[in-house]
Design an enzyme around this catalytic site. Sequence first.
Site, PDB file in Angstrom:
ATOM      1  N   ALA A  93      12.435  -2.368  -6.443  1.00 59.09           N
ATOM      2  CA  ALA A  93      11.629  -2.667  -5.254  1.00 59.09           C
ATOM      3  C   ALA A  93      11.792  -4.133  -4.883  1.00 59.09           C
ATOM      4  CB  ALA A  93      10.158  -2.349  -5.523  1.00 59.09           C
TER       5      ALA A  93
ATOM      6  N   LYS B 193       4.359   3.560  18.994  1.00 63.98           N
ATOM      7  CA  LYS B 193       4.632   4.973  18.713  1.00 63.98           C
ATOM      8  C   LYS B 193       5.015   5.707  20.003  1.00 63.98           C
ATOM      9  CE  LYS B 193       1.491   5.025  14.775  1.00 63.98           C
ATOM     10  NZ  LYS B 193       0.069   5.148  14.436  1.00 63.98           N
TER      11      LYS B 193
ATOM     12  N   THR C  23       0.831  -1.208   0.000  1.00 65.53           N
ATOM     13  CA  THR C  23       0.000   0.000   0.000  1.00 65.53           C
ATOM     14  C   THR C  23       0.865   1.258   0.000  1.00 65.53           C
ATOM     15  OG1 THR C  23      -1.604  -1.244   1.296  1.00 65.53           O
ATOM     16  CG2 THR C  23      -1.906   1.131   1.211  1.00 65.53           C
TER      17      THR C  23
ATOM     18  N   GLY D 116     -11.816   1.887   4.327  1.00 63.65           N
ATOM     19  CA  GLY D 116     -10.369   1.855   4.115  1.00 63.65           C
ATOM     20  C   GLY D 116      -9.556   2.507   5.225  1.00 63.65           C
TER      21      GLY D 116
ATOM     22  N   GLU E 240      10.130   9.736  10.345  1.00 66.86           N
ATOM     23  CA  GLU E 240       8.985  10.624  10.588  1.00 66.86           C
ATOM     24  C   GLU E 240       7.668   9.934  10.197  1.00 66.86           C
ATOM     25  OE1 GLU E 240       9.387  14.550  11.192  1.00 66.86           O
ATOM     26  OE2 GLU E 240       7.549  13.824  12.079  1.00 66.86           O
TER      27      GLU E 240
ATOM     28  N   ASP F 244      -0.189  -0.748  18.416  1.00 69.84           N
ATOM     29  CA  ASP F 244       0.326   0.237  17.457  1.00 69.84           C
ATOM     30  C   ASP F 244       0.656   1.556  18.176  1.00 69.84           C
ATOM     31  OD1 ASP F 244       0.335   1.217  14.384  1.00 69.84           O
ATOM     32  OD2 ASP F 244      -0.684   2.721  15.592  1.00 69.84           O
TER      33      ASP F 244
ATOM     34  N   LYS G 257       6.931   1.559  12.280  1.00 70.68           N
ATOM     35  CA  LYS G 257       7.056   1.880  13.713  1.00 70.68           C
ATOM     36  C   LYS G 257       7.498   0.668  14.518  1.00 70.68           C
ATOM     37  CE  LYS G 257       3.045   1.662  12.434  1.00 70.68           C
ATOM     38  NZ  LYS G 257       1.961   2.244  11.737  1.00 70.68           N
TER      39      LYS G 257
HETATM   40  N1  LIG Z   1      -1.019   1.466   5.460  1.00 67.31           N
HETATM   41  C1  LIG Z   1      -0.930   2.676   6.049  1.00 67.31           C
HETATM   42  O1  LIG Z   1      -1.812   3.538   5.951  1.00 67.31           O
HETATM   43  C2  LIG Z   1       0.320   3.026   6.840  1.00 67.31           C
HETATM   44  C3  LIG Z   1       0.441   4.294   7.435  1.00 67.31           C
HETATM   45  C4  LIG Z   1       1.624   4.620   8.116  1.00 67.31           C
HETATM   46  C5  LIG Z   1       2.643   3.690   8.217  1.00 67.31           C
HETATM   47  N2  LIG Z   1       2.489   2.448   7.642  1.00 67.31           N
HETATM   48  C6  LIG Z   1       3.589   1.501   7.766  1.00 67.31           C
HETATM   49  O2  LIG Z   1       4.180   1.298   6.475  1.00 67.31           O
HETATM   50  C7  LIG Z   1       4.705  -0.030   6.395  1.00 67.31           C
HETATM   51  C8  LIG Z   1       4.148  -0.728   5.160  1.00 67.31           C
HETATM   52  O3  LIG Z   1       2.730  -0.802   5.292  1.00 67.31           O
HETATM   53  P1  LIG Z   1       1.817  -1.276   4.050  1.00 67.31           P
HETATM   54  O4  LIG Z   1       0.421  -0.979   4.464  1.00 67.31           O
HETATM   55  O5  LIG Z   1       2.342  -0.705   2.788  1.00 67.31           O
HETATM   56  O6  LIG Z   1       2.093  -2.867   4.070  1.00 67.31           O
HETATM   57  P2  LIG Z   1       1.713  -3.918   2.912  1.00 67.31           P
HETATM   58  O7  LIG Z   1       0.666  -3.357   2.012  1.00 67.31           O
HETATM   59  O8  LIG Z   1       1.458  -5.212   3.595  1.00 67.31           O
HETATM   60  O9  LIG Z   1       3.055  -4.038   2.047  1.00 67.31           O
HETATM   61  C9  LIG Z   1       4.197  -4.714   2.492  1.00 67.31           C
HETATM   62  C10 LIG Z   1       5.165  -4.892   1.334  1.00 67.31           C
HETATM   63  O10 LIG Z   1       6.338  -5.527   1.828  1.00 67.31           O
HETATM   64  C11 LIG Z   1       6.591  -6.739   1.072  1.00 67.31           C
HETATM   65  N3  LIG Z   1       7.094  -7.750   2.003  1.00 67.31           N
HETATM   66  C12 LIG Z   1       6.544  -8.144   3.166  1.00 67.31           C
HETATM   67  N4  LIG Z   1       7.316  -9.115   3.731  1.00 67.31           N
HETATM   68  C13 LIG Z   1       8.347  -9.309   2.904  1.00 67.31           C
HETATM   69  C14 LIG Z   1       9.473 -10.190   2.918  1.00 67.31           C
HETATM   70  N5  LIG Z   1       9.667 -11.071   3.905  1.00 67.31           N
HETATM   71  N6  LIG Z   1      10.362 -10.117   1.894  1.00 67.31           N
HETATM   72  C15 LIG Z   1      10.177  -9.243   0.874  1.00 67.31           C
HETATM   73  N7  LIG Z   1       9.123  -8.402   0.798  1.00 67.31           N
HETATM   74  C16 LIG Z   1       8.217  -8.436   1.795  1.00 67.31           C
HETATM   75  C17 LIG Z   1       5.262  -7.144   0.493  1.00 67.31           C
HETATM   76  O11 LIG Z   1       5.493  -7.922  -0.665  1.00 67.31           O
HETATM   77  P3  LIG Z   1       4.228  -8.484  -1.557  1.00 67.31           P
HETATM   78  O12 LIG Z   1       3.634  -7.263  -2.187  1.00 67.31           O
HETATM   79  O13 LIG Z   1       4.853  -9.415  -2.548  1.00 67.31           O
HETATM   80  O14 LIG Z   1       3.330  -9.156  -0.585  1.00 67.31           O
HETATM   81  C18 LIG Z   1       4.630  -5.775   0.196  1.00 67.31           C
HETATM   82  O15 LIG Z   1       5.063  -5.276  -1.044  1.00 67.31           O
HETATM   83  C19 LIG Z   1       4.333  -0.717   7.716  1.00 67.31           C
HETATM   84  O16 LIG Z   1       5.422  -0.623   8.592  1.00 67.31           O
HETATM   85  C20 LIG Z   1       3.168   0.116   8.222  1.00 67.31           C
HETATM   86  O17 LIG Z   1       3.045   0.078   9.630  1.00 67.31           O
HETATM   87  C21 LIG Z   1       1.365   2.103   6.961  1.00 67.31           C
END
Ligand SMILES: NC(=O)c1ccc[n+]([C@@H]2O[C@H](COP(=O)([O-])OP(=O)(O)OC[C@H]3O[C@@H](n4cnc5c(N)ncnc54)[C@H](OP(=O)(O)O)[C@@H]3O)[C@@H](O)[C@H]2O)c1
Length: 438
Positions: free
Chosen positions: A74, A236, A46, A218, A161, A232, A137
């Site tokens: 990536a 933080k 995401t 969402g 940040e 969570d 985090k």
């Molecule tokens: N979502 C939000 O609104 C939000 C807001 C603030 C902070 N964050 C933080 O941002 C970070 C990412 O969140 P997200 O929502 O983007 O997570 P996500 O949608 O689950 O994406 C995770 C990504 O990491 C890859 N991945 C996971 N495990 C892996 C591994 N062992 N080896 C290689 N690649 C791996 C996944 O690959 P695949 O695509 O192949 O599965 C995917 O592309 C988290 O730390 C979250 O707490 C998220």
Amino acid sequence: MFGMVYLQAGANLERFVVITTVLDHAADDPACVPATCRIGLLGLGTIGAAFARLTRDAGPHLSTRGIMPVASIALVRSASRPRDAADDVAAGVTDSADVFFTEPLDVVVEVLGGVEPAYTLVRRALDRGIPVVTANKSLIAAHGEELVTLARRRGTSVRFEAGCISGVPFLGTFERRPLASRASAVTGILNGTSNSILTAMTSGVRFDAALADAQRLGFAEPDPGMDISGRDAAEKLSILARLFGRVLLDPGTVPMEAISAIEPEDISAATAFDGAIRPLAHAAWAGATVRAFVGPARVTGVTNGVVIESAGGTQCYTGPGAGPAVTAATLMDDVIELLSERRARTLTPEPAKAATDVRRPDTSWFLRLTGDARRSDVADLLGSYGVWCTRVARRGDRTYVLTCAANTSRVAAALDAVRAAIGGTATAFPALDGDAAC
Ligand SMILES: NC(=O)c1ccc[n+]([C@@H]2O[C@H](COP(=O)([O-])OP(=O)(O)OC[C@H]3O[C@@H](n4cnc5c(N)ncnc54)[C@H](OP(=O)(O)O)[C@@H]3O)[C@@H](O)[C@H]2O)c1
């Protein structure tokens, strides 16, 4: 200085030359030709996809700052899965960390989530002198101090940040203001999902329905466990305690209460007592002693944000809950900021100390009682334990009580006695008056 560090770290000369170009020329002189900044993305989910899109869309604007960001490569778990975001990444996706690190990179942006493999991969980048920006985090709560120290040793930076209420980007400002950031306490709404659920419940919606709505719109993730449980927010809170208190606070030791404990009737009772129920995180420290909690609390006047108390007074930062677009923008601002700094962070903060005594603070309390609780009897019984009531109200089959500040163990003993006397349940939530008001 960069040259020495990079050569000592055994990193390739090409990367050294590129980073020096970005730092020493482009960011200094916005009128010059923008320098390409090659970004390696750990994760393309995401946030990674939103970030890759931003490198494309924000490029023209950022070039006025002398930097042209490019998503170079990536790393993902499943490289064979088709995904639109791959089109925004120059060399495409890989599931091999070795291939990822073969690509010449100026910055690594980590958006994998979780502690491993993020920790190993971020260490690998820093060991090569590549600066890292992360939104993770969990990683920073578990290993932030160590990663910052490693980055400093390698003459580079790690920035996070976007990992801590990215809709309210204030950590970078505080980092550059060591006196303003000597705080004694932080209180805040650090989790947007639980805040949106409790806000929806103010109109009478029950918890399960509010959660389902948040997921449908969402706001909440498919697995909202970390948000609902308070984990969570505790992560933080641990990041903020380390930054502002130089205290290493294990998120697992913070007393936590899930917001699922709240019922719509509690919210209307809190409103009748001139307050609201919000998902709060609070920590106050003195040496290795920390008074902290995460969970629903009865408050007055809080909007989204964080309140920092220091000798200089109380400061309040507010902003929106963070979605992918806001998080991606905060990540990009961190990238631009670290490239615009003409040198790596060399400031050495005072050493952080581990919190050894973590307990709930002695706040006021908002009590929910069921059973045969007559107002005067309850007030007398609580008073006999030194827990003084300021408001008592009967609403339907419940009695709600607001108390003065009282010692946690005294309140626990008083509630045991109340339960026995009324033959029902007695639940206590912290009540903060004014303390957390923005
Ligand atoms: N979502 C939000 O609104 C939000 C807001 C603030 C902070 N964050 C933080 O941002 C970070 C990412 O969140 P997200 O929502 O983007 O997570 P996500 O949608 O689950 O994406 C995770 C990504 O990491 C890859 N991945 C996971 N495990 C892996 C591994 N062992 N080896 C290689 N690649 C791996 C996944 O690959 P695949 O695509 O192949 O599965 C995917 O592309 C988290 O730390 C979250 O707490 C998220």
